[in-house]
Design a protein around this motif. Structure first.
Motif, PDB file in Angstrom:
ATOM      1  N   ASN A 500      -6.462  -6.309 -10.370  1.00  0.00           N
ATOM      2  CA  ASN A 500      -7.633  -5.484 -10.707  1.00  0.00           C
ATOM      3  C   ASN A 500      -8.511  -5.252  -9.485  1.00  0.00           C
ATOM      4  N   LEU A 501      -8.712  -6.305  -8.700  1.00  0.00           N
ATOM      5  CA  LEU A 501      -9.531  -6.176  -7.493  1.00  0.00           C
ATOM      6  C   LEU A 501      -8.906  -5.186  -6.510  1.00  0.00           C
ATOM      7  N   MET A 502      -7.593  -5.275  -6.307  1.00  0.00           N
ATOM      8  CA  MET A 502      -6.928  -4.358  -5.382  1.00  0.00           C
ATOM      9  C   MET A 502      -7.066  -2.914  -5.851  1.00  0.00           C
ATOM     10  N   LEU A 503      -6.966  -2.677  -7.154  1.00  0.00           N
ATOM     11  CA  LEU A 503      -7.108  -1.319  -7.667  1.00  0.00           C
ATOM     12  C   LEU A 503      -8.550  -0.820  -7.508  1.00  0.00           C
ATOM     13  N   GLU A 504      -9.524  -1.711  -7.712  1.00  0.00           N
ATOM     14  CA  GLU A 504     -10.924  -1.321  -7.529  1.00  0.00           C
ATOM     15  C   GLU A 504     -11.212  -0.978  -6.069  1.00  0.00           C
ATOM     16  N   LEU A 505     -10.668  -1.768  -5.155  1.00  0.00           N
ATOM     17  CA  LEU A 505     -10.861  -1.483  -3.733  1.00  0.00           C
ATOM     18  C   LEU A 505     -10.208  -0.166  -3.340  1.00  0.00           C
ATOM     19  N   GLN A 506      -9.054   0.105  -3.919  1.00  0.00           N
ATOM     20  CA  GLN A 506      -8.382   1.379  -3.628  1.00  0.00           C
ATOM     21  C   GLN A 506      -9.226   2.553  -4.116  1.00  0.00           C
ATOM     22  N   ALA A 507      -9.810   2.403  -5.316  1.00  0.00           N
ATOM     23  CA  ALA A 507     -10.637   3.477  -5.858  1.00  0.00           C
ATOM     24  C   ALA A 507     -11.909   3.676  -5.034  1.00  0.00           C
ATOM     25  N   ASP A 508     -12.477   2.572  -4.532  1.00  0.00           N
ATOM     26  CA  ASP A 508     -13.732   2.661  -3.770  1.00  0.00           C
ATOM     27  C   ASP A 508     -13.513   3.129  -2.334  1.00  0.00           C
ATOM     28  N   LEU A 509     -12.424   2.675  -1.706  1.00  0.00           N
ATOM     29  CA  LEU A 509     -12.240   2.899  -0.270  1.00  0.00           C
ATOM     30  C   LEU A 509     -11.129   3.890   0.058  1.00  0.00           C
ATOM     31  N   GLY A 510     -10.345   4.288  -0.940  1.00  0.00           N
ATOM     32  CA  GLY A 510      -9.303   5.287  -0.712  1.00  0.00           C
ATOM     33  C   GLY A 510      -8.119   4.787   0.082  1.00  0.00           C
ATOM     34  N   MET A 511      -7.870   3.467   0.074  1.00  0.00           N
ATOM     35  CA  MET A 511      -6.760   2.909   0.843  1.00  0.00           C
ATOM     36  C   MET A 511      -5.420   3.188   0.165  1.00  0.00           C
ATOM     37  N   SER A 512      -4.366   3.092   0.959  1.00  0.00           N
ATOM     38  CA  SER A 512      -2.995   3.162   0.446  1.00  0.00           C
ATOM     39  C   SER A 512      -2.391   1.767   0.488  1.00  0.00           C
ATOM     40  N   TYR A 513      -1.437   1.513  -0.413  1.00  0.00           N
ATOM     41  CA  TYR A 513      -0.756   0.224  -0.461  1.00  0.00           C
ATOM     42  C   TYR A 513       0.756   0.414  -0.386  1.00  0.00           C
ATOM     43  N   LEU A 514       1.403  -0.485   0.369  1.00  0.00           N
ATOM     44  CA  LEU A 514       2.839  -0.697   0.241  1.00  0.00           C
ATOM     45  C   LEU A 514       2.955  -2.035  -0.468  1.00  0.00           C
ATOM     46  N   PHE A 515       3.257  -2.003  -1.750  1.00  0.00           N
ATOM     47  CA  PHE A 515       3.221  -3.184  -2.609  1.00  0.00           C
ATOM     48  C   PHE A 515       4.638  -3.729  -2.749  1.00  0.00           C
ATOM     49  N   ILE A 516       4.892  -4.858  -2.106  1.00  0.00           N
ATOM     50  CA  ILE A 516       6.227  -5.455  -2.084  1.00  0.00           C
ATOM     51  C   ILE A 516       6.296  -6.552  -3.126  1.00  0.00           C
ATOM     52  N   SER A 517       7.261  -6.466  -4.049  1.00  0.00           N
ATOM     53  CA  SER A 517       7.320  -7.445  -5.132  1.00  0.00           C
ATOM     54  C   SER A 517       8.693  -7.420  -5.786  1.00  0.00           C
ATOM     55  N   HIS A 518       9.016  -8.537  -6.492  1.00  0.00           N
ATOM     56  CA  HIS A 518      10.203  -8.532  -7.350  1.00  0.00           C
ATOM     57  C   HIS A 518       9.791  -8.513  -8.824  1.00  0.00           C
ATOM     58  N   ASP A 519       8.479  -8.436  -9.094  1.00  0.00           N
ATOM     59  CA  ASP A 519       7.948  -8.469 -10.455  1.00  0.00           C
ATOM     60  C   ASP A 519       7.725  -7.030 -10.930  1.00  0.00           C
ATOM     61  N   LEU A 520       8.673  -6.513 -11.707  1.00  0.00           N
ATOM     62  CA  LEU A 520       8.603  -5.117 -12.117  1.00  0.00           C
ATOM     63  C   LEU A 520       7.451  -4.846 -13.077  1.00  0.00           C
ATOM     64  N   ALA A 521       7.079  -5.836 -13.891  1.00  0.00           N
ATOM     65  CA  ALA A 521       5.975  -5.634 -14.822  1.00  0.00           C
ATOM     66  C   ALA A 521       4.656  -5.469 -14.063  1.00  0.00           C
ATOM     67  N   ALA A 522       4.457  -6.257 -13.005  1.00  0.00           N
ATOM     68  CA  ALA A 522       3.261  -6.105 -12.179  1.00  0.00           C
ATOM     69  C   ALA A 522       3.315  -4.798 -11.387  1.00  0.00           C
ATOM     70  N   VAL A 523       4.487  -4.442 -10.911  1.00  0.00           N
ATOM     71  CA  VAL A 523       4.670  -3.201 -10.153  1.00  0.00           C
ATOM     72  C   VAL A 523       4.291  -1.990 -11.005  1.00  0.00           C
TER      73      VAL A 523
END
Length: 612
Positions: A500-523
């Motif tokens: 939730n925090l990462m999504l809020e920061l993205q909305a506030d600051l306009g950043m892009s993410y390369l989100f590396i994970s093996h958890d498809l539900a979180a992805v």
């Protein structure tokens, strides 16, 4: 809530009564388990679930009598087939461990002796507890390895632990635990460190052996999806106390305690984002009051018409394997092979796949921690490979990485304020007089108090340390953040809050993410697009909903089938889960050239590799 469970069934194997565990000195004891009672019947699987620090593992170690007697005081009764383990002498307890009760730990490599073959280590229990001679023990060890589905078991009996993958090492541990046909098997987070497909295979194996051996199983986990998949009953722990205990179906359908409801609300559920065009935070439940907190509405920062923040083209990263007297290159590991991708401003691209698929190598190559052999990496249109050092230093400020283990990323001798200030001072973004204001602002962005800057990393929880790592890079005003398994080691509710925090920061600051994970539900929760990697190559890439709801590649479908469903009424028979795979070796001759892969377009921006 009364922590005493109902009277146990007629075939009760393990009965724990009024267990209390305290650490410290007799004058100043610190109680960590409070009046805990439960039963496990023959052929039943009881899951003990809770977050880190809830007392799950301490309960298991108490049953095994593995807590240090010097500073641990255990009270109550632990009855195994009617025999109180707490009243046994050391010699009697040694005869019980590994014979009547066995345990599987989270990390098999720390439980296996690296200088002894797996056959010898399995045979050791047989020789000690069942009186087998060396030849008979070796034959039975080979049979047990076959029993737990280790391929070519008889040929691999003389292999050492490092020659096995993580999933195969866990199978060796299960074989060792089953060697003496124990009355109860204790599995302490046995799948937490494994990829989703390997996790599914291990869960199916434990369930299969339980049915065939009519064995009692005590399964310890923090993953509610795993509980729903395998457990007959579940016991929820918080701060050393049982807060809820009942049949798994009932607990998931009608959780009573606020903490149980909070755990279930924080579980990522594959399919929950269907019909939602952009990432969305979790709706959470307060762990103390049970009050529902709806997800905040966030603006979508994705700008598909703008120039990409990151463009990766034809990227290949290989690692030399050296051997012989002069250390010549004898082979190369093709960790990443001919990968191309791009990320738009405000977009999250998720890289998914098993360990060894090349996800982290791509992230490390992009930030310059690995040196690619071929390809192009452009940040905001500027080529990073071959860029002069001074310019590269400035460019790297705009691209930052968060690793899986925040404690390993922080200097334990440095206050968190100094850790956040260091990159600001190094890049000239603050001076010594004003840096404290920048540190306070960075901590506030990640919802931490400014006065926490004087503390050291060990004084924070895992989730707070990950927030500190975020605060440290936010001051650099990055355009792109690479999150390399940044939430995979966190408890489920902490994971939800960090996402939730990462999504809020993205909305506030306009950043892009390369989100590396093996958890498809979180992805699914965080991404706009998904790229699926297998053996160093992207086998499928496209919009999130297209990849998850219309998977085209067999490996993508295999990953989706392996995701635990946090609903006990939807348990699946996943026999033949690992039915599709190519030759797994990524090690080739130094001069080898891999065939050029062919992709086909499924739909708009949805591409899949043509497989054999």
């Amino acid at each position: 809530m009364n922590s005493t469970s109902p009277p146990g069934p007629a075939e009760t194997t393990l009965s724990v009564r009024h267990l209390q565990v305290a650490f410290g000195t007799p004058d100043q004891p610190r109680t960590v388990i409070h009046d805990l009672s439960f039963d496990v019947a023959r052929g039943e699987m009881l899951a003990i679930v809770g977050e880190s620090g809830s007392g799950k593992s301490v309960t298991a170690l108490s049953i095994m009598r593995l807590l240090p007697e010097r500073n641990a005081r255990v009270r109550g009764e632990i009855l195994l087939d009617g025999r109180d383990l707490l009243k046994l002498g050391d010699t009697e307890m040694d005869a019980v461990r590994g014979a009547a009760v066995s345990m599987i730990f989270q990390e098999p490599m720390t439980s296996l002796n690296p200088v002894l073959t797996v056959g010898y280590q399995i045979g050791e229990a047989l020789r000690r507890h069942r009186g087998f001679d060396r030849r008979a023990a070796r034959a039975e060890a080979a049979r047990l390895l076959e029993r737990v589905h280790v391929p070519q078991a008889r040929a691999r009996i003389d292999d050492f632990p490092h020659q096995f993958s993580g999933g195969m090492r866990q199978r060796v541990m299960i074989a060792m635990a089953l060697a003496c046909s124990p009355s109860i098997l204790i599995a302490d987070e046995p799948t937490t460190a494994l990829d989703v497909t390997i996790q599914a295979q291990i869960l199916d194996l434990i369930a299969e052996l339980q049915r065939e051996e009519r064995m009692a199983v005590l399964f310890i986990t923090h993953d509610m999806g795993v509980v729903a998949e395998v457990a007959d009953r579940a016991l929820v722990m918080r701060e050393g106390r049982c807060v809820e205990h009942g049949a798994t179906d009932d607990l998931f359908a009608q959780p009573v305690h606020p903490y149980t409801r909070a755990l279930l609300a924080a579980v990522p559920r594959l399919g929950a984002m269907n019909g939602k065009p952009r990432p969305e935070p979790f709706s959470l439940v307060d762990v103390d009051t049970g009050e529902f907190r709806p997800a905040p509405a966030l603006r979508d920062t994705l700008d598909p018409s703008a120039a990409p923040v990151l463009e990766v083209s034809g990227l290949s990263t290989r690692f030399d394997v050296r051997g012989g007297l002069f250390g010549r290159v004898t082979a190369r590991v093709h960790a990443v092979e001919n990968v191309s991708l791009s990320i738009q401003p405000g977009e999250t691209l998720a890289l998914v796949g098993e360990s060894g698929s090349g996800k982290s190598t791509i992230g490390r190559s992009v930030v310059g921690l690995n040196q690619p052999q071929e390809g192009s990496i452009k940040l905001e249109g500027r080529e990073l490979l071959g860029m002069p050092a001074r310019q590269l230093r400035d460019a790297r400020r705009r691209i930052q990485i968060i690793f899986q283990d925040p404690f390993a990323s922080l200097d334990p001798r440095q206050t968190v304020g100094a850790a956040i200030a260091e990159p600001l001072l190094a890049h000239g973004l603050a001076d010594p007089r004003s840096v404290h204001e920048h540190v306070a602002a960075a901590l506030a962005k990640v919802q931490l108090q400014p006065d926490m800057s004087r503390r050291f990393p060990h004084e924070f929880s895992g989730g707070q340390r990950q927030r500190i790592c975020l605060a440290r890079i936010l001051g650099l005003q990055p355009r792109l953040i690479i999150a390399d398994e940044s939430v995979s080691a966190l408890d489920v509710s902490v994971k939800a809050r960090i996402i939730n925090l990462m999504l809020e920061l993205q909305a506030d600051l306009g950043m892009s993410y390369l989100f590396i994970s093996h958890d498809l539900a979180a992805v699914e929760r965080v991404s706009h697009r998904i790229a699926v990697m297998y053996l160093g190559e992207i086998v499928e890439i496209g919009p999130r909903e297209a990849v998850l709801n219309n998977p085209q590649h067999p490996y993508t479908r295999q990953l989706l089938e392996a995701v635990p469903i946090p609903d006990p009424t939807r348990r699946r028979n996943r026999a033949g889960l690992a039915g599709w795979q190519r030759e797994r070796s990524q090690t080739h001759a130094p001069t080898a050239t891999l065939p050029q892969r062919v992709y086909r377009d499924v739909a708009d921006a949805h591409r899949v590799m043509v497989w054999e």
